[in-house]
Design a protein around this motif. Structure first.
Motif, short mmCIF file in Angstrom:
data_model
loop_
_atom_site.label_atom_id
_atom_site.label_comp_id
_atom_site.label_asym_id
_atom_site.label_seq_id
_atom_site.Cartn_x
_atom_site.Cartn_y
_atom_site.Cartn_z
N CYS A 22 0.83 -1.21 0.00
CA CYS A 22 0.00 0.00 0.00
C CYS A 22 0.86 1.26 0.00
O CYS A 22 0.62 2.21 -0.75
CB CYS A 22 -0.92 0.02 1.22
N ARG A 23 1.88 1.25 0.82
CA ARG A 23 2.77 2.41 0.92
C ARG A 23 3.50 2.63 -0.41
O ARG A 23 3.60 3.77 -0.89
CB ARG A 23 3.77 2.18 2.06
N ASN A 24 3.98 1.57 -1.01
CA ASN A 24 4.70 1.69 -2.28
C ASN A 24 3.81 2.19 -3.41
O ASN A 24 4.28 2.88 -4.33
CB ASN A 24 5.31 0.34 -2.67
N LEU A 25 2.52 1.84 -3.35
CA LEU A 25 1.58 2.24 -4.40
C LEU A 25 0.87 3.55 -4.09
O LEU A 25 0.07 4.03 -4.90
CB LEU A 25 0.55 1.13 -4.62
N MET A 38 -13.36 -3.68 8.58
CA MET A 38 -12.31 -2.96 9.31
C MET A 38 -11.31 -2.36 8.32
O MET A 38 -11.31 -2.73 7.14
CB MET A 38 -11.58 -3.91 10.27
N TYR A 39 -10.49 -1.47 8.81
CA TYR A 39 -9.47 -0.87 7.94
C TYR A 39 -8.18 -0.65 8.71
O TYR A 39 -8.17 -0.52 9.94
CB TYR A 39 -9.97 0.45 7.34
N LEU A 40 -7.08 -0.63 7.96
CA LEU A 40 -5.75 -0.37 8.52
C LEU A 40 -5.06 0.64 7.62
O LEU A 40 -4.65 0.31 6.51
CB LEU A 40 -4.94 -1.67 8.59
N PRO A 41 -4.92 1.89 8.07
CA PRO A 41 -4.31 2.91 7.22
C PRO A 41 -2.79 2.87 7.25
O PRO A 41 -2.19 2.42 8.23
CB PRO A 41 -4.82 4.21 7.85
N VAL A 42 -2.17 3.33 6.18
CA VAL A 42 -0.72 3.47 6.14
C VAL A 42 -0.28 4.53 7.15
O VAL A 42 0.69 4.33 7.89
CB VAL A 42 -0.26 3.85 4.72
N ASP A 43 -1.00 5.64 7.19
CA ASP A 43 -0.73 6.73 8.11
C ASP A 43 -1.53 6.52 9.40
O ASP A 43 -2.76 6.51 9.38
CB ASP A 43 -1.12 8.07 7.46
N GLU A 44 -0.86 6.32 10.51
CA GLU A 44 -1.54 6.05 11.77
C GLU A 44 -2.46 7.19 12.20
O GLU A 44 -3.41 6.99 12.95
CB GLU A 44 -0.52 5.78 12.88
N ASP A 45 -2.21 8.40 11.71
CA ASP A 45 -3.04 9.55 12.07
C ASP A 45 -4.27 9.69 11.18
O ASP A 45 -5.10 10.57 11.40
CB ASP A 45 -2.21 10.84 11.99
N ILE A 74 -4.19 4.48 0.54
CA ILE A 74 -4.53 4.92 1.90
C ILE A 74 -4.31 3.80 2.90
O ILE A 74 -3.81 4.03 4.00
CB ILE A 74 -5.99 5.41 1.96
N GLY A 75 -4.69 2.58 2.52
CA GLY A 75 -4.52 1.47 3.44
C GLY A 75 -5.33 0.26 3.01
O GLY A 75 -5.77 0.15 1.86
N GLN A 76 -5.52 -0.65 3.96
CA GLN A 76 -6.21 -1.91 3.70
C GLN A 76 -7.63 -1.89 4.26
O GLN A 76 -7.89 -1.31 5.31
CB GLN A 76 -5.48 -3.08 4.37
N ILE A 77 -8.53 -2.58 3.56
CA ILE A 77 -9.88 -2.87 4.05
C ILE A 77 -10.03 -4.38 4.09
O ILE A 77 -9.56 -5.08 3.19
CB ILE A 77 -10.95 -2.29 3.10
N ILE A 78 -10.68 -4.88 5.13
CA ILE A 78 -10.98 -6.30 5.21
C ILE A 78 -12.38 -6.49 5.77
O ILE A 78 -12.92 -5.61 6.44
CB ILE A 78 -9.98 -7.08 6.09
N ALA A 79 -12.94 -7.65 5.51
CA ALA A 79 -14.17 -8.10 6.16
C ALA A 79 -13.84 -9.40 6.87
O ALA A 79 -13.82 -10.46 6.26
CB ALA A 79 -15.30 -8.28 5.14
#
Length: 223
Positions: free
Chosen positions: A132-135, A205-212, A138-143
């Motif tokens: 995600c960071r290389n591309l 749920m989601y996991l962003p590259v930027d923690e903020d 924003i981040g990951q989404i999962i169910a």
């Protein structure tokens, strides 16, 4: 592209290639014994995923044996609820993958039962975050599947179970490790997946590259 050794060179985590798809199909059958056959990925699905989004497909191998795999596609943030089959274009991804999408949607992650508990899923989430960071995503989404519901389904509804998970009242074999890996709760998805042990539900749920980063703030700004 990803290719690196982990756990003191015991395993290699890398992007999946077409030569892996038969082993990935076998792994899928071992990982999801209660999932309806219509929602089980096969070698042809995996091959198509590799074709349309090679950077987003990962495996972990030990001495040439595939012991874990993960499948993803690129998208914009989903604005409407859907089922697993709708979200994944009936598992093919062809019509849902958006080459310039700003999120990575993880549709599958499996670890062979005999290798669970080692932290391999967490390593794959970390590797996907690196992609995600290389591309510039924003981040990951999962169910995540609420697979632990099967043990308590005679005691409560799936809605009660999901609420208890959100409040950290219960632990779940899938949801709890995902949250410990940094994923942030969005909402339950009821009647999302054809698996009775999970109460046919998953947790978005989601996991962003930027923690903020704040998803709530982004969604408010779009209104």
């Amino acid at each position: 592209m990803i290719s690196k050794s982990i756990f003191e060179n015991q395993f290699i985590i890398r992007n999946a290639i077409l030569d892996d798809v038969i082993q990935m199909e076998y792994l899928q059958s071992r990982c999801y014994p209660t999932l309806h056959e219509s929602e089980i990925l096969n070698r042809n699905h995996f091959a198509n995923h590799i074709k349309i989004f090679p950077a987003g497909q990962l495996v972990i191998e030990e001495d040439g044996k595939i012991i874990a795999s993960a499948s993803t596609f690129r998208c914009h943030f989903p604005e409407h609820d859907s089922t697993f089959l709708e979200e994944t274009d009936n598992l093919w991804l062809s019509n849902v993958h958006i080459p310039d999408g700003n999120w990575m949607y993880g549709i599958d992650m499996g670890v062979l039962p005999e290798y669970r508990g080692l932290g391999l899923s967490k390593e794959m989430y970390k590797a996907r975050l690196e992609v995600c960071r290389n591309l510039g995503l924003i981040g990951q989404i999962i169910a995540g599947m609420t697979i632990g519901y099967g043990k308590v389904k005679d005691k409560m509804t799936i809605e009660e179970y999901c609420y208890g998970l959100e409040m950290n009242k219960y632990t779940d074999p899938t949801i709890t490790p995902q949250r410990k890996s940094g994923f942030r709760w969005i909402k339950p998805l009821y009647n999302y997946i054809n698996d009775p042990e999970s109460g046919f539900a998953s947790i978005l749920m989601y996991l962003p590259v930027d923690e903020d980063y704040s998803l709530k703030k982004q969604l408010q700004n779009k209104k």
